[in-house]
Design a protein around this motif. Structure first.
Motif, short mmCIF file in Angstrom:
data_model
loop_
_atom_site.label_atom_id
_atom_site.label_comp_id
_atom_site.label_asym_id
_atom_site.label_seq_id
_atom_site.Cartn_x
_atom_site.Cartn_y
_atom_site.Cartn_z
N PRO A 69 0.83 -25.32 -13.17
CA PRO A 69 0.29 -26.64 -12.77
C PRO A 69 0.08 -26.78 -11.27
O PRO A 69 -0.91 -27.37 -10.85
N ASP A 70 0.95 -26.20 -10.48
CA ASP A 70 0.79 -26.34 -9.02
C ASP A 70 -0.50 -25.67 -8.54
O ASP A 70 -1.23 -26.22 -7.71
N THR A 71 -0.72 -24.47 -9.06
CA THR A 71 -1.95 -23.74 -8.67
C THR A 71 -3.19 -24.52 -9.09
O THR A 71 -4.17 -24.62 -8.35
N ARG A 72 -3.13 -25.05 -10.31
CA ARG A 72 -4.28 -25.84 -10.80
C ARG A 72 -4.56 -27.01 -9.87
O ARG A 72 -5.71 -27.27 -9.51
N LEU B 74 -6.64 -17.12 -4.70
CA LEU B 74 -6.24 -16.63 -6.02
C LEU B 74 -5.26 -15.47 -5.89
O LEU B 74 -4.26 -15.37 -6.62
N ARG B 75 -5.52 -14.56 -4.96
CA ARG B 75 -4.61 -13.43 -4.76
C ARG B 75 -3.24 -13.93 -4.29
O ARG B 75 -2.21 -13.43 -4.72
N GLY B 76 -3.26 -14.96 -3.42
CA GLY B 76 -2.02 -15.54 -2.91
C GLY B 76 -1.17 -16.14 -4.01
O GLY B 76 0.06 -16.27 -3.88
N ALA B 77 -1.83 -16.53 -5.12
CA ALA B 77 -1.11 -17.13 -6.24
C ALA B 77 -0.77 -16.09 -7.30
O ALA B 77 -0.48 -16.43 -8.45
N ARG C 295 -3.76 -27.38 -6.79
CA ARG C 295 -4.24 -26.95 -5.48
C ARG C 295 -5.73 -26.57 -5.53
O ARG C 295 -6.51 -26.92 -4.64
N LEU C 296 -6.10 -25.86 -6.60
CA LEU C 296 -7.51 -25.46 -6.74
C LEU C 296 -8.41 -26.68 -6.96
O LEU C 296 -9.51 -26.76 -6.42
N ARG C 297 -7.90 -27.64 -7.76
CA ARG C 297 -8.67 -28.87 -7.99
C ARG C 297 -8.93 -29.59 -6.67
O ARG C 297 -10.03 -30.02 -6.39
N GLU C 298 -7.86 -29.67 -5.88
CA GLU C 298 -7.95 -30.42 -4.64
C GLU C 298 -8.85 -29.72 -3.62
O GLU C 298 -9.68 -30.34 -2.96
N THR C 299 -8.71 -28.40 -3.53
CA THR C 299 -9.44 -27.66 -2.49
C THR C 299 -10.89 -27.43 -2.86
O THR C 299 -11.78 -27.50 -2.01
#
Lengths: 283, 373
Positions: free
Chosen positions: B281-284, B322-325, B286-290
Motif C-alpha cells: 500500500p505504501d508504494t501504491r 520502482l527499483r528503489g521499492a 507514493r506512485l499515485r501521488e508522484t
C-alpha cells in the motif's frame, strides 16, 4: 473567379504546355476522341444485345402495326398516303434516335457515375458530347436506313432516294431533335428523373414531323417540321437539293442551327447550374 | 481571378514532408481561399470555408474529416465539378476555373469508387477509353496500361468485362482508369472503401509507388485511418468546411503524444505461487501521488498500471522509483496515440462540435482563415 463563365472551357487552349517536363501529354486528336466514342458505342451495343435488337425489332414491329392495321382500317386512304407515312416514319426513327441518344446519354452517364469523368476531359465536355452525338447520328442513320429498307420491302412502295440530298436533308432535319435532346439532357442534370418526358417526346416528334406545313406555313418554324416537309418532297417527287428554292433551304438551315444552338446553350447553362448546386454527379 | 500567393510559409513547406529542393518547386496543386455555400438564407450550408493549401509534387495528402465535413465538396470544387463561390485552384500552374482544359490534362480522379467505369466494357477497353478522352492516344500509353494492370494484379483480368469482377477488382479498375494516362495530380475519393485486406494493400502499395517513383501528387480522402497513416506524407483534417489541421502524420501523432506507458511490475523475491499482490500500500500511495496513477491491476505475482509522464525524462525517475521499492519491471509498453486517436481528439469524437486546440506548438489552423499550414 467567375463561376458564371466557368464552363467546360471550350475556348481554352489545350495540348502540351511549358513545364510539362518529361511527362508526355496530348497525343490524342479529335479523331482519337471520335474513334473512342464510336468504339465505346459499338461495344456497348454488342454487350447489350437484347437492348439493341429489341430496339430495332420494336421499330419494325411498330411500323408493321401502323401499315397492316392502317390498311385494314383505312384501306385505299392509307395506300394513297403511304409514301408520306414511310418518309415520316423514317425521319421519326432517326429523330427519336438522335434525341434520345443525347438526352439518355446524359442520364445514363450520370447513373453510371462516368459523367464527371467525361466532364473533366481535356478536350472539353462540349467536344466529348459532340463526338458522341456524331456517333449517335451515324447510328440513327444506320437504323433509319435499315428501317427504310424494311418498310419498302414490306409495302412494296417505291420512293426516290437521291442519296446526297437525303443525307443532307436528314442531317438538317434531325439537328433540331439533337437540340431538344440537349435541352432535356440539361433538365435531367438538374432534375434527374425525367424519363416520362422522354416518353412523351416520342409523340411530340410525331406531331412535329406530321405537322400540316403545306396549309399552315408558320408551322415550318417548329423543330423538324421544315426538314420533314423537304425530305418528303425529295423522296416522293425526286426533287434534288439544288432544285429547292433557296428560301426553303435557308429556312431549313436556319431552324436547324437555331434549335441546335438554343438546345446546346440551354444545356450549357443548366450544366453550369448543376455544377453550382453540386448536382453534377448525383443521380 | 487573383493569382495564388507565391510565398508559402515555412510551416506549410515543412508540412509537405518533402525535402528542401522539392519544396521550392512550383506546387503541383495550389488552392487559395476556396469557399462554397449551398443554399440561401437560413438554409445555407457553408460546405467549404476559405480553404487554402499548396501541395508539392510527389506528395500524398490525406483529407480526413467526419461525415459532412466538406471533403468531397472540397475535392469536387478543386476539380471544378462543383463551382466554388470564391477562390482559386491551380494544377501545375493551370487555372482550373479560367483555363480548365490544360488543368484537366494533368489530373485524374477516382470519385465514385467502382462506379465511375463502364461495367460492360473490359478492363483494357476502359483504360483505352479513359486514356483517349483524357487526351492520350491509347496506343501511346499501351505500355503504361500493361504496367498498371501488372501492378494492380489485374493483368489476367484485362480482357474480362468489369461487370464480372469482384468489388475490389472493380475498385482497382477505377483507380487504373484515373491513372490511364500520365497525370500529375490524382484525386482519390475513398479509394479503399469496401475493399478486402489484400486489395487494400495492393492499392496502398500502388499509391505509394506512384508518389515515390512517378512523382505523382495524390490527394485522397478516406475514413480508413490505417490507409492514411500508411501512405500519406501529409494530413489535412476538415471540420465544418474548414481545414482545422494540416500537418504530417508523424507531427500530428507527436503533438498528441503524452508519453503514456503501460508498466507491469513484480517483487524481486516473488515466487510463482505467491498470493500477495507485489505492490504494498505504501508504494501504491507514493506512485499515485508522484505520477497521478489512477489504478493498479493485480494479476497474481504481477501488477500492471498505466502512467502518463508528459515528459520523457520522467520515465527514468519512474524506473528508479520502482527499483528503489524492490520491484522488477516485467514489461513496459508505449501507449502512443495513432492517427485515429488524434483524429477523434481533433474532431471531438464525432465532429459535431468544433475541435479543441491542441496547442500553440502544432501547425493547427485556426478558424480565422489565416495562413493554413
Amino acid at each position: 473567379m467567375s463561376p458564371e463563365t466557368a464552363g467546360p472551357g471550350e475556348s481554352a487552349a489545350r495540348g502540351p504546355r511549358a513545364g510539362d517536363g518529361e511527362r508526355e501529354r496530348g497525343t490524342a486528336t479529335l479523331g482519337t476522341l471520335l474513334w473512342a466514342q464510336t468504339k465505346k458505342r459499338l461495344l456497348l451495343m454488342y454487350r447489350y444485345p437484347l437492348n439493341t435488337l429489341s430496339g430495332l425489332a420494336m421499330t419494325f414491329l411498330f411500323f408493321g402495326m401502323v401499315f397492316f392495321g392502317g390498311r385494314a382500317v383505312a384501306g385505299q386512304a392509307l395506300t394513297d398516303s403511304l409514301g408520306g407515312i414511310i418518309v415520316g416514319y423514317f425521319l421519326w426513327s432517326m429523330a427519336l434516335g438522335a434525341f434520345s441518344g443525347v438526352a439518355r446519354s446524359v442520364t445514363q452517364e450520370s447513373e453510371w457515375g462516368t459523367l464527371e469523368q467525361l466532364y473533366m476531359s481535356p478536350f472539353g465536355y462540349g467536344r466529348v458530347m459532340i463526338a458522341g452525338i456524331v456517333v449517335g447520328l451515324l447510328e440513327s442513320v444506320a437504323w433509319g436506313a435499315a428501317t427504310l429498307a424494311f418498310m419498302l420491302a414490306v409495302t412494296g412502295k417505291a420512293l426516290y432516294l437521291p442519296v446526297a440530298t437525303v443525307a443532307v436533308l436528314t442531317v438538317f432535319a434531325v439537328a433540331p431533335a439533337i437540340g431538344l435532346g440537349f435541352f432535356f439532357g440539361g433538365l435531367a442534370l438538374l432534375y434527374k428523373r425525367v424519363e416520362n418526358i422522354f416518353n412523351v417526346m416520342q409523340f411530340v416528334l410525331i406531331g412535329l414531323i406530321a405537322a400540316p406545313t403545306v396549309g399552315v406555313v408558320w408551322l415550318r418554324l417548329l423543330p423538324i417540321a421544315q426538314g420533314s416537309y423537304l425530305l418528303t418532297l425529295s423522296m416522293q417527287e425526286g426533287i434534288r437539293l439544288w432544285e429547292f428554292p433557296p428560301t426553303e433551304l435557308a429556312l431549313l438551315a436556319g431552324t436547324a442551327v437555331a434549335y441546335f444552338g438554343l438546345g446546346y446553350a440551354a444545356f450549357q447553362r443548366m450544366a453550369g447550374r448543376a455544377r453550382r448546386q453540386g448536382l453534377m454527379g448525383h443521380y | 481571378m487573383t493569382t495564388a500567393p507565391e510565398a508559402v510559409s515555412d510551416e506549410r513547406e515543412s508540412a509537405d514532408g518533402r525535402d528542401d529542393a522539392s519544396v521550392e518547386a512550383e506546387p503541383a496543386l495550389s488552392v487559395s481561399g476556396l469557399s462554397k455555400t449551398f443554399g440561401d438564407g437560413d438554409e445555407a450550408v457553408r460546405a467549404v470555408d476559405d480553404v487554402s493549401l499548396d501541395v508539392q509534387p510527389g506528395t500524398v495528402v490525406g483529407v480526413l474529416g467526419p461525415n459532412g465535413a466538406g471533403k468531397t465538396t472540397l475535392i469536387k470544387s478543386i476539380l471544378g465539378l462543383v463551382v466554388a463561390d470564391e477562390g482559386d485552384v491551380r494544377v501545375a500552374g493551370a487555372d482550373v476555373y479560367d483555363d480548365p482544359r490544360p488543368a484537366y490534362a494533368r489530373v485524374g480522379a477516382m470519385l465514385e469508387g467502382a462506379r465511375n467505369v463502364y461495367w460492360r466494357l473490359t478492363v483494357r477497353e476502359n483504360l483505352e477509353y479513359f486514356a483517349a478522352i483524357g487526351g492520350e492516344s491509347p496506343a501511346a500509353v499501351r505500355e503504361r496500361h500493361d504496367a498498371l494492370l501488372e501492378q494492380l494484379s489485374l493483368a489476367d483480368k484485362a480482357d474480362e468485362t468489369v461487370n464480372d469482377l469482384s468489388r475490389g477488382q472493380k475498385q482497382k479498375v477505377s483507380l487504373a482508369c484515373a491513372l490511364a494516362r500520365n497525370v500529375e495530380v490524382a484525386f482519390l475519393d475513398e479509394p479503399t472503401l469496401g475493399l478486402d485486406v489484400e486489395s487494400s494493400v495492393d492499392l496502398r502499395r500502388e499509391i505509394r509507388r506512384l508518389a515515390d517513383q512517378e512523382d505523382t501528387t495524390i490527394v485522397l480522402s478516406s475514413h480508413d485511418m490505417d490507409v492514411v497513416q500508411a501512405v500519406c506524407d501529409r494530413v489535412v483534417i476538415m471540420n465544418g468546411g474548414e481545414i482545422v489541421v494540416d500537418d504530417t502524420v508523424s507531427n500530428l501523432v507527436d503533438l498528441f503524444r503524452t508519453f503514456t506507458y503501460r508498466v507491469v511490475v513484480g517483487r524481486t523475491d516473488a515466487v510463482a505461487d505467491a498470493d500477495d499482490a507485489p505492490l504494498d500500500p505504501d508504494t501504491r500511495d507514493r506512485l499515485r501521488e508522484t505520477y497521478a496513477i489512477d489504478g493498479f491491476e493485480d494479476r497474481g505475482k504481477w501488477t500492471a498500471f498505466e502512467v502518463s509522464l508528459g515528459d520523457p525524462e520522467r520515465f527514468y525517475d519512474l524506473m528508479d522509483e520502482l527499483r528503489g521499492a524492490d520491484l522488477v519491471v516485467n514489461a513496459v509498453e508505449s501507449v502512443d496515440p495513432d492517427l485515429e486517436a488524434v483524429f477523434l481528439e481533433l474532431t471531438n469524437g464525432d465532429g459535431s462540435t468544433p475541435m479543441s486546440d491542441p496547442g500553440e506548438s502544432g501547425r493547427t489552423a485556426g478558424a480565422d482563415g489565416g495562413d493554413r499550414a
